[in-house]
Design an enzyme around this catalytic site. Structure first.
Site, PDB file in Angstrom:
ATOM      1  N   ASP A   1      -3.705 -17.981   2.229  1.00 47.23           N
ATOM      2  CA  ASP A   1      -5.097 -18.580   1.513  1.00 47.23           C
ATOM      3  C   ASP A   1      -5.634 -19.532   2.415  1.00 47.23           C
ATOM      4  OD1 ASP A   1      -2.364 -19.533   1.148  1.00 47.23           O
ATOM      5  OD2 ASP A   1      -2.873 -20.294  -0.777  1.00 47.23           O
TER       6      ASP A   1
ATOM      7  N   LYS B   1       2.714 -15.406   3.072  1.00 51.35           N
ATOM      8  CA  LYS B   1       2.499 -15.973   1.713  1.00 51.35           C
ATOM      9  C   LYS B   1       3.951 -16.388   1.082  1.00 51.35           C
ATOM     10  CE  LYS B   1       0.197 -17.288  -1.990  1.00 51.35           C
ATOM     11  NZ  LYS B   1      -0.794 -18.438  -1.840  1.00 51.35           N
TER      12      LYS B   1
ATOM     13  N   ASP C   1     -11.582  -7.973   7.203  1.00 48.61           N
ATOM     14  CA  ASP C   1     -12.984  -7.799   6.775  1.00 48.61           C
ATOM     15  C   ASP C   1     -13.676  -9.067   6.876  1.00 48.61           C
ATOM     16  OD1 ASP C   1     -12.727  -5.064   6.625  1.00 48.61           O
ATOM     17  OD2 ASP C   1     -13.864  -4.847   4.831  1.00 48.61           O
TER      18      ASP C   1
ATOM     19  N   TYR D   1       0.812  -1.240   0.015  1.00 49.48           N
ATOM     20  CA  TYR D   1      -0.049   0.165   0.057  1.00 49.48           C
ATOM     21  C   TYR D   1       0.710   1.133  -0.157  1.00 49.48           C
ATOM     22  CZ  TYR D   1      -4.158  -2.591   0.927  1.00 49.48           C
ATOM     23  OH  TYR D   1      -5.201  -3.771   0.962  1.00 49.48           O
TER      24      TYR D   1
ATOM     25  N   ASP E   1      -5.647  -6.443   5.532  1.00 47.98           N
ATOM     26  CA  ASP E   1      -6.792  -5.695   5.225  1.00 47.98           C
ATOM     27  C   ASP E   1      -8.007  -6.572   4.905  1.00 47.98           C
ATOM     28  OD1 ASP E   1      -8.406  -3.480   4.452  1.00 47.98           O
ATOM     29  OD2 ASP E   1      -7.232  -3.025   2.504  1.00 47.98           O
TER      30      ASP E   1
END
Ligand code: NAD
Length: 365
Positions: free
Chosen positions: A226, A194, A255, A145, A251
């Protein structure tokens, strides 16, 4: 105690839920003889239209002077956002600069669902089991980001690039936050990554595992992001404790955790830097329900509790708010987002009524 607070109510439901947060803050101040001086300042899409900037200079100055910041959600519906130039949209011109300015690298997001409130979750009761109690700790000012962004202009051979960078110091400091939080809880930490694909994840893991040596009592494990997404739905309670996440993976998974709880309205958060922090609900400005007095203010009231605890070290005061929030829900009261079909109408509270109930309980205890 006397503290100054910058209040950035934001857009959509922001002002409605912020008013409830401040009402509760006032109650706590009265009960414990603290003085909190709050200064409101424009921030977000509304600030762009009224002041020509999503993060105007006067707001920057108010935040600089404040001991802590309460931030409401920002942003408008997709069609209204189209009237704001890309560079001035609140995510880019307000939220990221706020994080960068105060180096708020540590984002705390509690994912809490006691067994008696399992009905809020779309998951089956047996999956919720003895209840979910996870503290997600997300790195907030690094990674993709904040890396270089390029959008090649030509149509022919056009390309786009987002660079993801983490350095040792950035990873080590968030790892220490997560291990300390684990020590204060059940001493379990799961590190999400990851590493099978990303060099930044392999580096992240190396640094986290170095930091781990300083916390031998913590039961540590790591998991691919994942698989973490899958396991969060299949068996979320295995993560009870602390989950450590880098910026973008955090992020998304935070959520997803909101979905598991049943409403984004149940998601307070705190974003802490070395000198000061800001607190905010983890959801957006919910333009679909703005101005209707039906938004769930739990996330903002919980964020105020977080401010007292994390920014000012006022644990007892914060506990009063957390207990009152649990009490309101425990007594069967619901806001519209949480009310199942058949909930008696007198148990469905408006935004203001929910805030009033929290105040009533804090005053009586
Ligand atoms: P959203 O989080 O605003 O809403 C998603 C859904 O959750 C909606 O149905 C909404 O009504 C509901 N919801 C959210 N908070 C609620 C609450 N407190 N009580 C009851 N229901 C609630 O996501 P969106 O609609 O995709 O985004 C709306 C705007 O918010 C966009 O402009 C987006 O960019 C912005 N946004 C801002 C932030 C932030 O300020 N940190 C975060 C996410 C999205």
């Amino acid at each position: 105690m006397h503290k100054t607070i910058a209040v950035l109510a934001g857009d959509g439901i922001g002002p409605e839920i912020t008013a409830e947060g401040l009402k509760v803050l006032d109650t706590v101040a009265g009960k414990y003889s603290h003085t909190f001086t709050c200064t409101h300042a424009p921030f977000g899409a509304g600030a762009y239209f009224s002041h020509g900037s999503s993060f105007p200079q006067e707001t920057i100055e108010t935040c600089d002077k404040a001991d802590a910041i309460i931030k409401g959600p920002v942003g408008l519906s997709v069609d209204k956002m189209a009237h704001i130039p890309l560079e001035e949209r609140p995510e880019k011109a307000a939220i990221l600069p706020l994080r960068e300015r105060y180096d708020t690298f540590a984002n705390y997001r509690p994912i809490v669902l006691p067994p008696e409130l399992h009905c809020f979750s779309p998951l089956k009761r047996e999956v919720i089991g003895q209840g979910i109690d996870i503290m997600m700790i997300r790195e907030l000012v690094g990674g993709i980001y904040f890396g270089e962004k390029v959008e090649g202009a030509q149509v022919e051979n056009a390309y786009a690039k987002d660079v993801c960078v983490y350095n040792r110091g950035e990873v080590a400091r968030i790892a220490h936050v997560a291990f300390k939080e684990a020590m204060a809880r059940n001493k379990q930490l799961v590190n999400v990554h990851k590493a099978n694909i990303l060099a930044t994840s392999r580096f992240w893991n190396r640094v986290v595992e170095e930091v781990k040596k300083e916390y031998p009592q913590v039961r540590y494990s790591s998991i691919l992001v994942d698989n973490a997404a899958f396991q969060l739905v299949k068996n979320p309670t295995q993560f009870n404790g602390v989950m450590l996440l880098e910026n973008m993976q955090g992020d998304i998974l935070t959520d997803q955790a909101g979905g598991i709880l049943g409403s984004l309205g149940l998601m307070p958060s705190a974003c802490m830097g070395p000198l000061k922090g800001y607190v905010e609900p983890a959801h957006g400005s919910a333009p679909d329900i703005a101005g209707k007095n039906i938004a769930n203010p739990y996330s903002m009231i919980g964020s105020v509790a977080f401010m007292l605890e994390k920014c000012f070290g006022l644990r007892e005061e914060a506990a009063d708010i957390w207990n009152a929030l649990a009490d309101v829900l425990g007594r069967g009261y619901r806001t519209a987002d949480l009310a199942a079909a058949g909930t008696p109408q007198n148990m469905v509270l408006s935004t203001r009524e929910f805030g009033d109930k929290v105040v009533e309980i804090i005053e009586k205890k």
